[in-house]
Design an enzyme around this catalytic site. Sequence first.
Site, PDB file in Angstrom:
ATOM      1  N   TRP A  95     -36.112  -1.207  32.654  1.00  0.00           N
ATOM      2  CA  TRP A  95     -37.067  -1.918  31.802  1.00  0.00           C
ATOM      3  C   TRP A  95     -36.562  -3.305  31.439  1.00  0.00           C
ATOM      4  O   TRP A  95     -37.331  -4.267  31.439  1.00  0.00           O
ATOM      5  CB  TRP A  95     -37.429  -1.094  30.567  1.00  0.00           C
ATOM      6  CG  TRP A  95     -38.237   0.106  30.957  1.00  0.00           C
ATOM      7  CD1 TRP A  95     -37.882   1.418  30.814  1.00  0.00           C
ATOM      8  CD2 TRP A  95     -39.514   0.120  31.611  1.00  0.00           C
ATOM      9  NE1 TRP A  95     -38.860   2.236  31.339  1.00  0.00           N
ATOM     10  CE2 TRP A  95     -39.872   1.469  31.827  1.00  0.00           C
ATOM     11  CE3 TRP A  95     -40.395  -0.875  32.044  1.00  0.00           C
ATOM     12  CZ2 TRP A  95     -41.069   1.844  32.447  1.00  0.00           C
ATOM     13  CZ3 TRP A  95     -41.597  -0.497  32.664  1.00  0.00           C
ATOM     14  CH2 TRP A  95     -41.915   0.841  32.852  1.00  0.00           C
ATOM     15  N   LYS A 113     -45.235   6.668  23.979  1.00  0.00           N
ATOM     16  CA  LYS A 113     -44.039   7.503  23.915  1.00  0.00           C
ATOM     17  C   LYS A 113     -43.829   8.080  22.519  1.00  0.00           C
ATOM     18  O   LYS A 113     -43.715   9.275  22.356  1.00  0.00           O
ATOM     19  CB  LYS A 113     -42.824   6.711  24.378  1.00  0.00           C
ATOM     20  CG  LYS A 113     -42.797   6.605  25.896  1.00  0.00           C
ATOM     21  CD  LYS A 113     -42.419   5.279  26.428  1.00  0.00           C
ATOM     22  CE  LYS A 113     -42.706   5.209  27.928  1.00  0.00           C
ATOM     23  NZ  LYS A 113     -42.526   3.882  28.475  1.00  0.00           N
ATOM     24  N   ASP A 144     -37.506  -4.508  22.866  1.00  0.00           N
ATOM     25  CA  ASP A 144     -38.439  -3.570  23.487  1.00  0.00           C
ATOM     26  C   ASP A 144     -38.012  -2.186  23.025  1.00  0.00           C
ATOM     27  O   ASP A 144     -36.979  -1.672  23.445  1.00  0.00           O
ATOM     28  CB  ASP A 144     -38.378  -3.695  25.007  1.00  0.00           C
ATOM     29  CG  ASP A 144     -39.242  -2.641  25.721  1.00  0.00           C
ATOM     30  OD1 ASP A 144     -39.922  -1.854  25.025  1.00  0.00           O
ATOM     31  OD2 ASP A 144     -39.234  -2.615  26.964  1.00  0.00           O
TER      32      ASP A 144
END
Length: 358
Positions: free
Chosen positions: A102, A195, A171
């Site tokens: 990511w 999530k 993030d």
Amino acid sequence: MARVYNFSAGPAVLPLEALQEAQADLVDYKGSGMSVMEMSHRGKEYDALHNEAIANVKELMGLSDDYAILFLHGGASLQFAMIPMNFLGEGQTADYVNAGSWGSAAIKQARLIGNVNVAADCQKDIPTRMPEAGEMKWTPGAAYSHITTNETISGAQLKVMPETGSPLIGDMSSDILSRPMDYSRFAMVYAGAQKNLGPSGVALVAMRKDFAAKGSISLPTMLRYQTHIDENSLYNTPPCFSIYMLCLTTRWLKKIGVENMFKINRDKAQLIYDAVDASSFYRGTAKKEFRSDMNVTFRLPTEELETLFIKQASEAGMKQLKGHRSVGGIRASIYNAFPVAGVQTLVDFMKAFEKRNG
Ligand SMILES: *Cc1c(COP(=O)(O)O)cnc(C)c1O
């Protein structure tokens, strides 16, 4: 009712209570005669939900009115692009930590816009890890610094947030509100909701207003953070139903409390890590000090055994344990809403599986 134990990394399990409330109100939301999916986003019913969701997030994150809470389209992935578009001007540098897939995806987008310094790169290290404090090299006067607090694919989590000397952006897609955190150390935090916060379709952004004010003014209206701050995330039609579910999920989390949630999360993860460490059959993927409480990753002696493990676990009601296609192995994603009983069931299964195949 047959609910499985859903170890999916995202979209992930939601609190049953939130699903049931949505179900009860699905076709007739609180006597309005319509679903939240069918209402005007300017009407009073939706407006109350929208503002409660904002208030819940703000309270759970412990943020003051110096921060704006935004609900945006495009997932965390659009944030990878919007951040440099807004804040990485010509002649400036942004620092990025690359600790996995990511972080590297965020860097790829930033490089399309401007100059990036990779403050630390440990993506290729195995066992996977996060950078050590002294390893990160920050650029004096950087436009901002960007970190990924939990690498969802490798299962490595940053335990201590770095001092970077420039506005810090995180993030937190896969660990937001899973542990107590001083969010006010960040200029901006963002997360795809699917999530830990709700269903997909909405990304949460918490942003210091004075930081947002520094954003580029030459962008299309939808791509400017300032637009969404000025319009309270109602510049265009927001993802209303996703925000509604986020509202119900944050209502549920407020009853538990983030501190308490963290203890539950840590205990859940520890149960699996203990089972891994107690055996020579299972092998943890992430370095111990960076083991994630959200995504527990481990390997078996062979890929054939991993395939069998996933198949038999699925037959026993434990779904989505297959590691990300880029890394293989096993990944048990156990976000806030994942029940303790499911973790216990997995641990029992692991022991029995090892007995049969070890
Ligand atoms: C899932 C994930 C993303 C991507 O989220 P989308 O909402 O699908 O764009 C980004 N960062 C992290 C850490 C993630 O776990």
